[in-house]
Design an enzyme around this catalytic site. Structure first.
Site, PDB file in Angstrom:
ATOM      1  N   ARG A   1       0.826  -1.210   0.000  1.00  0.00           N
ATOM      2  CA  ARG A   1       0.000   0.000   0.000  1.00  0.00           C
ATOM      3  C   ARG A   1       0.859   1.259   0.000  1.00  0.00           C
ATOM      4  O   ARG A   1       0.364   2.348  -0.269  1.00  0.00           O
ATOM      5  CB  ARG A   1      -0.959   0.001   1.187  1.00  0.00           C
ATOM      6  CG  ARG A   1      -0.323   0.239   2.547  1.00  0.00           C
ATOM      7  CD  ARG A   1      -1.352   0.183   3.662  1.00  0.00           C
ATOM      8  NE  ARG A   1      -2.415   1.158   3.494  1.00  0.00           N
ATOM      9  CZ  ARG A   1      -3.483   1.253   4.289  1.00  0.00           C
ATOM     10  NH1 ARG A   1      -3.630   0.403   5.296  1.00  0.00           N
ATOM     11  NH2 ARG A   1      -4.402   2.169   4.086  1.00  0.00           N
TER      12      ARG A   1
ATOM     13  N   ASP B   1       0.967   1.056   9.430  1.00  0.00           N
ATOM     14  CA  ASP B   1       0.658   2.448   9.758  1.00  0.00           C
ATOM     15  C   ASP B   1       1.592   2.988  10.837  1.00  0.00           C
ATOM     16  O   ASP B   1       2.005   4.148  10.797  1.00  0.00           O
ATOM     17  CB  ASP B   1      -0.800   2.579  10.193  1.00  0.00           C
ATOM     18  CG  ASP B   1      -1.217   1.519  11.202  1.00  0.00           C
ATOM     19  OD1 ASP B   1      -0.369   0.683  11.587  1.00  0.00           O
ATOM     20  OD2 ASP B   1      -2.392   1.517  11.620  1.00  0.00           O
TER      21      ASP B   1
ATOM     22  N   ARG C   1       1.014  -5.094  17.837  1.00  0.00           N
ATOM     23  CA  ARG C   1       1.384  -3.686  17.684  1.00  0.00           C
ATOM     24  C   ARG C   1       2.352  -3.236  18.787  1.00  0.00           C
ATOM     25  O   ARG C   1       3.219  -2.390  18.557  1.00  0.00           O
ATOM     26  CB  ARG C   1       0.114  -2.822  17.652  1.00  0.00           C
ATOM     27  CG  ARG C   1      -0.704  -3.090  16.391  1.00  0.00           C
ATOM     28  CD  ARG C   1      -2.039  -2.388  16.400  1.00  0.00           C
ATOM     29  NE  ARG C   1      -2.004  -1.001  15.964  1.00  0.00           N
ATOM     30  CZ  ARG C   1      -1.921  -0.591  14.709  1.00  0.00           C
ATOM     31  NH1 ARG C   1      -1.831  -1.488  13.726  1.00  0.00           N
ATOM     32  NH2 ARG C   1      -1.923   0.689  14.408  1.00  0.00           N
TER      33      ARG C   1
ATOM     34  N   ASP D   1      -8.343   3.097   4.494  1.00  0.00           N
ATOM     35  CA  ASP D   1      -8.759   1.700   4.581  1.00  0.00           C
ATOM     36  C   ASP D   1     -10.132   1.567   3.943  1.00  0.00           C
ATOM     37  O   ASP D   1     -10.901   2.542   3.884  1.00  0.00           O
ATOM     38  CB  ASP D   1      -8.820   1.241   6.038  1.00  0.00           C
ATOM     39  CG  ASP D   1      -7.433   1.042   6.638  1.00  0.00           C
ATOM     40  OD1 ASP D   1      -6.474   0.905   5.859  1.00  0.00           O
ATOM     41  OD2 ASP D   1      -7.316   1.047   7.879  1.00  0.00           O
TER      42      ASP D   1
END
Length: 739
Positions: free
Chosen positions: A542, A647, A694, A558
């Site tokens: 992306r 991200d 994360r 998204d």
């Protein structure tokens, strides 16, 4: 009478022939034959006449061992000729570098395998680790353009415990040495007491030197690289930021000029430091020296030593460093000094007092914007010189010290990468950086010329060029679920984004396992919709620098994002004022967990944030190129394997480049990531491991960056008159308040 005339003519003719033979130099024969020039006439093949004396010292180096040559040079010149520094003194990139090795595979760097039993200092291991972890590294010598030795060449002082013996034999036995051609040698210390020459103790051949304390006399322009002298405690990655937290106006501190260090009573480097007491006034000019160093200092101390030592002990060096406008950086035994980097970090403008020192990275850095270049012979004029510098200039010098420290000097990694980037610019001249790129924020390491040769294509130089970014954006929607219903969120999102007055086109990145939907399945819009299949269907795709992206701004979305046209318009308007930063809606934050001694990730709704998620954010398209070409494959592979954290990684990258936080814009409080069906690939938000992954990503990324680049912020930008008790007709983005 006639007989006398004939006799006279014969006599004159004979005399003429004798003179002709005498001055002509011989009779016709093979030795006097000529060769034809390109113009067709005959040219005698006679050697140039030998002139004695004046130009004898310019004889080629390969003739330096002849008896005739040695007669005319001094012992010092003989020593210089035999020195490895001087043997390749005429080397330049055009004469001692094989560019053809770089044409096949680009600029790749090979590090020799470490040999068993060879000791390597921690500093040199840090250098090798940096090269091996860089995007330039290759493990295949057949692909390499540049070669780095695994033999430790940093300390070539024979009295040092780090000195590597028999280096000459070891280097010459390397199978790829090739007389040093296309090799790079790192060195911090050369020579030893008493003269500290720049000889490395072995023949470097045609190798390039990345050397500290190198003199302008021995520095080979556009071939060698001057690096700073750094200590073994210098961090490998990251490094502390500069100490300038805010600007003071006027920019004066407690002291005007300071120095605290050793004084050498005799020998090289003693002259300048021995004379410092002449300008020390113990008020705003505090220049302190001590004789108290070395084992036998008391045997050699002079009449001033006791007084100097007592004065020396009264002051704290760190307190002086942080409270002085200028810091004196005199030479030591060698030309370079640790004081140089210490002054840069402390935002204390360096005053250089080291005649003949080629300053670090002088090929690309304009030191006149960050330092004062003094002269050892004019020491007494230094105080009046620094006092005469205008406060505006002092402020500019101080700010530049911070930029240069953080861009090129705060870690071993940055020093090594800057060295490699400088060499790459020489090799790939058609894509080399401009002077402005090197000397302006964010610096040469983050400004990749392979992206563009035009400064206006980068997000950092708009104000300097007096231009603005393109007034349109390209929306990139990341799709991972099949298109099965006309009520899916992605179709609604397409319509909302397409209605924006700033939208140039929409790119749908199809990362779904199912085939591409037919064209008629997509809604009809006033802007083009381009569908691209993701490379290998991975998360990092992306952020690929797709040629289809024609605008400066990228609106990253998204597929399940819910945004109105008004929200899109307002976010883009804000971004136009901050084109180097991420601007968007969903915000997150990081924190340090003292119990676990690691970084934590939180999605709590607070006023504090440090990340804006790329599920609904605008940023410059250059960050796609930087993400793909700057970040290591190890981090991108981690993102792709987890299908998570892309991200976060983009936020790390942008904050590392800008040293600034992202910008959060007005957002409706009911906004949440839509929970997709558990059976779909997009159910990662509902995955119980999602949050733990994360957390792991945060710490892995921080480790590679050498610290935490994310910056906290509490700023949120709202439309003018947002929520004010005035008529809705007076508000430009009136729809936002209804959401």
């Amino acid at each position: 009478m006639q007989a006398k005339k004939r006799y006279l003519i014969s006599l004159l003719t004979g005399a003429f022939l004798v003179l002709l033979f005498y001055f002509g130099g011989g009779v016709p024969g093979p030795a006097a034959t000529g060769s034809r020039s390109r113009h067709g006439y005959s040219r005698p093949e006679q050697p140039w006449p030998h002139f004695s004396d004046p130009l004898q010292h310019l004889s080629p180096w390969d003739h330096s061992d002849t008896e005739e040559y040695n007669v005319h040079i001094s012992p010092r010149q003989k020593r210089d000729v035999n020195s490895s520094v001087y043997k390749g003194k005429r080397c330049r990139m055009q004469s001692c570098f094989d560019f053809s090795l770089c044409q096949r595979n680009g600029f790749k760097v090979y590090v020799y395998p470490q040999q068993k039993g060879e000791k390597i200092s921690e500093s040199y291991q840090n250098i090798l680790s940096t090269v091996e972890g860089s995007r330039f590294y290759t493990s295949d010598p057949g692909q390499a353009c540049l070669f780095v030795l695994s033999l430790d060449t940093l300390d070539r002082d024979q009295l040092s415990p780090q000195y590597v013996h028999n280096l000459k034999t070891k280097v010459q036995s390397l199978p790829l040495w090739n007389n040093g051609r296309n090799h790079l040698i790192f060195n911090l210390y050369s020579g030893t007491w008493p003269d500290y020459t720049e000889d490395l103790g072995f023949d470097i051949g045609q190798a390039m030197l990345a050397k500290a304390s190198i003199s302008t006399e021995n520095f080979r322009p556009n071939f060698d690289v001057s690096i700073p002298l750094f200590s073994k405690e210098h961090p490998r990655t990251g490094g502390d930021r500069g100490y300038l937290k805010y600007n003071t106006i006027p920019p004066f501190r407690k002291y005007m000029l300071v120095f605290k260090g050793k004084r050498y009573l005799t020998g090289i480097g003693s002259d300048a430091r021995n004379a410092l007491y002449h300008v020390h006034n113990a008020e705003d000019v505090v220049l302190l020296t001590t004789c108290k160093h070395g084992k036998d200092w008391q045997k050699h101390k002079d009449a001033r030593c006791d007084k100097d030592n007592a004065e020396y002990d009264k002051y704290d060096y760190r307190e002086m460093l942080h409270n002085s406008t200028f810091c004196l950086v005199p030479r030591g035994r060698r030309l370079g000094s640790f004081r140089f980097l210490e002054a840069l970090q402390a935002a204390c403008v360096p005053v250089m007092l080291s005649n003949g020192w080629e300053l670090p990275f002088s090929e690309v850095i304009d030191w006149n914007t960050a330092a004062v270049i003094g002269d050892e012979r004019l020491l007494l004029q230094i105080p009046s010189t620094v006092h005469s510098i205008h406060q505006d200039k002092i402020l500019a010098l101080r700010q530049q010290t911070q930029f240069l420290w953080e861009a090129y000097f705060s870690s071993v990694e940055k020093i090594v990468l800057t060295t490699l980037e400088i060499i790459q610019d020489r090799v790939l001249q058609q894509t080399s950086r401009s002077n402005l790129m090197w000397n302006s924020h964010p610096g040469g390491l983050f400004t990749l010329p392979q992206y563009s040769s035009y400064l206006g294509d980068f997000p950092f130089f708009y104000s300097k060029l007096g231009i603005k970014p393109n007034p349109k954006f390209t929306a990139v929607i990341h799709a991972v679920t099949p298109l099965v219903s006309q009520s899916q969120p992605i179709l609604k999102l397409l319509v909302s984004v397409a209605r924006s007055q700033y939208c140039a086109q929409i790119i749908v990145l199809w990362n779904c396992d199912k085939p591409l939907p037919a064209k008629h399945r997509w809604p009809a819009t006033s802007v083009p919709i381009i569908v691209i299949e993701g490379e290998n269907k991975v998360m990092s795709s992306r952020f690929q620098p797709y040629d289809s992206i024609i605008s400066d701004a990228v609106l990253s979305l998204d597929e399940d994002t819910v945004l109105s046209t008004t929200e899109v318009d307002f976010a883009f308007t804000v971004w136009q004022s901050f084109p180097e930063r991420i601007v968007g809606y969903p915000a997150r934050s990081h924190f340090w967990d003292n119990n676990k001694e690691r970084w934590g990730y939180t999605s709590k709704w607070t006023n504090d944030y440090s990340m804006v998620l790329t599920g609904a954010a605008i940023y410059h398209r250059y960050y796609h190129f930087l993400y793909t070409n700057f970040l290591p494959n190890s981090l991108k592979s981690m993102v792709d394997q987890l299908a998570n954290c892309e991200d976060i990684l983009m936020n790390f990258l942008v904050s590392a480049v800008t040293k600034l936080p992202p910008i959060k814009v007005t957002q409706k409080k009911q906004y949440k990531e839509t929970m997709m069906a558990q059976s779909s690939r997009a159910s990662r938000w509902a995955d119980p491991d999602h949050f733990a992954q994360r957390q792991t990503c945060m710490n892995k990324f921080a480790s590679w960056f050498g610290g935490m680049p994310l910056v906290h912020s509490q700023m949120r930008l709202d439309p003018v008159l947002f929520k004010d008790q005035v008529s809705i007709l007076r508000k430009k983005y009136r729809e936002i308040e209804r959401l």
